[in-house]
Design a protein around this motif. Sequence first.
Motif, PDB file in Angstrom:
ATOM      1  N   GLY A 194     -15.533  10.215 -39.716  1.00 14.39           N
ATOM      2  CA  GLY A 194     -16.248   8.721 -39.894  1.00 14.39           C
ATOM      3  C   GLY A 194     -15.243   7.634 -39.326  1.00 14.39           C
ATOM      4  N   LEU A 195     -14.552   7.763 -38.296  1.00 20.52           N
ATOM      5  CA  LEU A 195     -13.694   6.692 -37.878  1.00 20.52           C
ATOM      6  C   LEU A 195     -14.064   6.919 -36.420  1.00 20.52           C
ATOM      7  CD1 LEU A 195     -10.308   8.218 -39.390  1.00 20.52           C
ATOM      8  CD2 LEU A 195     -11.424   6.058 -40.070  1.00 20.52           C
ATOM      9  N   ALA A 196     -15.069   6.177 -35.998  1.00 22.55           N
ATOM     10  CA  ALA A 196     -15.748   6.082 -34.712  1.00 22.55           C
ATOM     11  C   ALA A 196     -14.827   5.017 -33.977  1.00 22.55           C
ATOM     12  CB  ALA A 196     -16.882   5.402 -34.865  1.00 22.55           C
ATOM     13  N   ARG A 197     -14.387   4.160 -34.601  1.00 24.33           N
ATOM     14  CA  ARG A 197     -13.712   3.126 -33.580  1.00 24.33           C
ATOM     15  C   ARG A 197     -11.961   3.869 -32.971  1.00 24.33           C
ATOM     16  NH1 ARG A 197     -11.144  -2.312 -35.759  1.00 24.33           N
ATOM     17  NH2 ARG A 197     -10.454  -3.231 -33.723  1.00 24.33           N
ATOM     18  N   HIS A 198     -11.655   4.429 -34.108  1.00 26.50           N
ATOM     19  CA  HIS A 198     -10.312   5.357 -33.742  1.00 26.50           C
ATOM     20  C   HIS A 198     -10.622   6.462 -32.787  1.00 26.50           C
ATOM     21  CE1 HIS A 198      -9.677   3.246 -37.512  1.00 26.50           C
ATOM     22  NE2 HIS A 198      -8.317   3.391 -37.361  1.00 26.50           N
ATOM     23  N   ALA A 199     -11.924   6.829 -32.952  1.00 23.51           N
ATOM     24  CA  ALA A 199     -12.241   8.036 -32.055  1.00 23.51           C
ATOM     25  C   ALA A 199     -12.283   7.642 -30.689  1.00 23.51           C
ATOM     26  CB  ALA A 199     -13.418   8.757 -32.346  1.00 23.51           C
ATOM     27  N   LEU A 200     -12.578   6.496 -30.323  1.00 21.12           N
ATOM     28  CA  LEU A 200     -12.830   5.943 -28.947  1.00 21.12           C
ATOM     29  C   LEU A 200     -11.355   5.826 -28.367  1.00 21.12           C
ATOM     30  CD1 LEU A 200     -15.593   3.452 -29.092  1.00 21.12           C
ATOM     31  CD2 LEU A 200     -15.571   5.345 -28.385  1.00 21.12           C
ATOM     32  N   VAL A 201     -10.188   5.575 -29.084  1.00 19.52           N
ATOM     33  CA  VAL A 201      -8.948   5.504 -28.662  1.00 19.52           C
ATOM     34  C   VAL A 201      -8.676   6.805 -28.150  1.00 19.52           C
ATOM     35  CG1 VAL A 201      -6.651   4.787 -29.004  1.00 19.52           C
ATOM     36  CG2 VAL A 201      -8.636   3.476 -30.063  1.00 19.52           C
ATOM     37  N   CYS A 202      -8.858   7.869 -28.950  1.00 23.30           N
ATOM     38  CA  CYS A 202      -8.535   9.293 -28.437  1.00 23.30           C
ATOM     39  C   CYS A 202      -9.143   9.575 -27.296  1.00 23.30           C
ATOM     40  CB  CYS A 202      -9.071  10.377 -29.427  1.00 23.30           C
ATOM     41  SG  CYS A 202      -8.108  10.283 -31.072  1.00 23.30           S
ATOM     42  N   ASP A 203     -10.509   9.054 -27.020  1.00 23.09           N
ATOM     43  CA  ASP A 203     -11.197   9.635 -25.877  1.00 23.09           C
ATOM     44  C   ASP A 203     -10.700   8.974 -24.589  1.00 23.09           C
ATOM     45  OD1 ASP A 203     -13.470  11.172 -25.211  1.00 23.09           O
ATOM     46  OD2 ASP A 203     -14.651   9.360 -24.616  1.00 23.09           O
ATOM     47  N   ARG A 204     -10.308   7.683 -24.640  1.00 20.68           N
ATOM     48  CA  ARG A 204      -9.904   6.700 -23.634  1.00 20.68           C
ATOM     49  C   ARG A 204      -8.682   6.383 -23.366  1.00 20.68           C
ATOM     50  NH1 ARG A 204     -14.040   2.206 -25.676  1.00 20.68           N
ATOM     51  NH2 ARG A 204     -16.114   3.197 -25.284  1.00 20.68           N
ATOM     52  N   HIS A 205      -7.592   7.406 -23.696  1.00 22.74           N
ATOM     53  CA  HIS A 205      -6.230   7.043 -23.670  1.00 22.74           C
ATOM     54  C   HIS A 205      -5.501   7.935 -22.475  1.00 22.74           C
ATOM     55  CE1 HIS A 205      -5.319  10.792 -26.082  1.00 22.74           C
ATOM     56  NE2 HIS A 205      -4.084  10.550 -25.463  1.00 22.74           N
ATOM     57  N   ILE A 206      -6.212   8.590 -21.711  1.00 23.21           N
ATOM     58  CA  ILE A 206      -5.480   9.353 -20.634  1.00 23.21           C
ATOM     59  C   ILE A 206      -5.200   8.495 -19.336  1.00 23.21           C
ATOM     60  CG2 ILE A 206      -5.676  11.416 -19.084  1.00 23.21           C
ATOM     61  CD1 ILE A 206      -5.738  12.183 -22.106  1.00 23.21           C
ATOM     62  N   MET A 248      -7.593   3.688 -45.253  1.00 22.69           N
ATOM     63  CA  MET A 248      -7.449   4.701 -44.366  1.00 22.69           C
ATOM     64  C   MET A 248      -5.929   4.998 -44.168  1.00 22.69           C
ATOM     65  SD  MET A 248      -7.096   6.463 -41.189  1.00 22.69           S
ATOM     66  CE  MET A 248      -6.988   5.333 -39.982  1.00 22.69           C
ATOM     67  N   ASN A 249      -5.533   6.227 -44.465  1.00 23.23           N
ATOM     68  CA  ASN A 249      -4.189   6.497 -44.308  1.00 23.23           C
ATOM     69  C   ASN A 249      -3.934   7.731 -43.148  1.00 23.23           C
ATOM     70  OD1 ASN A 249      -1.723   7.801 -44.636  1.00 23.23           O
ATOM     71  ND2 ASN A 249      -1.531   8.056 -46.686  1.00 23.23           N
ATOM     72  N   PRO A 250      -3.614   7.277 -41.900  1.00 19.27           N
ATOM     73  CA  PRO A 250      -3.604   8.134 -40.999  1.00 19.27           C
ATOM     74  C   PRO A 250      -2.581   9.113 -40.950  1.00 19.27           C
ATOM     75  CG  PRO A 250      -2.549   5.944 -40.179  1.00 19.27           C
ATOM     76  CD  PRO A 250      -3.055   5.779 -41.687  1.00 19.27           C
ATOM     77  N   LEU A 251      -1.499   9.075 -41.812  1.00 18.44           N
ATOM     78  CA  LEU A 251      -0.367  10.118 -41.928  1.00 18.44           C
ATOM     79  C   LEU A 251      -1.156  11.164 -42.808  1.00 18.44           C
ATOM     80  CD1 LEU A 251       2.855   8.198 -42.542  1.00 18.44           C
ATOM     81  CD2 LEU A 251       1.889   9.218 -40.308  1.00 18.44           C
ATOM     82  N   ALA A 252      -1.828  10.850 -43.910  1.00 20.41           N
ATOM     83  CA  ALA A 252      -2.569  11.988 -44.659  1.00 20.41           C
ATOM     84  C   ALA A 252      -3.375  12.652 -44.033  1.00 20.41           C
ATOM     85  CB  ALA A 252      -3.109  11.292 -45.864  1.00 20.41           C
TER      86      ALA A 252
END
Length: 180
Positions: free
Chosen positions: A90-102, A1-5
């Motif tokens: 398809g990045l469910a684990r990464h998605a949780l970081v977005c949701d929980r970082h406030i 997975m390339n986050p910058l792309a």
Amino acid sequence: MNPLALIDRYYPPGTLAHAVLLRHSTRVAARATAVAARLRCPVDLPFVEEAALLHDIGILYTDAPELGCSGTLPYLAHAYKGRELLESEGLARHALVCDRHIGVGLSAAEIAARHLPLPARDMFPVTLEEQIVTYADLFFSKNPQENDRERSFAEVRSSVERYGAEKLQILDAWYERFGP
């Protein structure tokens, strides 16, 4: 997975939003990976770096012209919109970081009581990796006026303190575990 792309796919290079997101996220990623590398317990270091780079990918949906974002949602919505975007990738684990970082995390009760523009669910960083990214994020603003300045822990603590003693306890515990 390339986050910058992935960032480039949603934020055209050369735009203000791309520059702001990339500048902020690379600073957060550097701090998060440094914290993770110091710990004497197993940490998924590649995941920490990827998640730190992607944690604010949802800002494009917000009305934040100072960041180059011309969406219609309030800024806090970037958390759950980032989750939705990364889940669609398809990045469910990464998605949780977005949701929980406030901040240091939000409870469903707090979201409802404060009438925050967020889904009424608990949004606390749960895993060690989520906590590391959330902690690192507290030290950097996306505001271009701050010129990449890293906040001191005293500044971070002062900012968190206004949300109550419980939030400060979480931050202080992270500081004890993750360091300055």
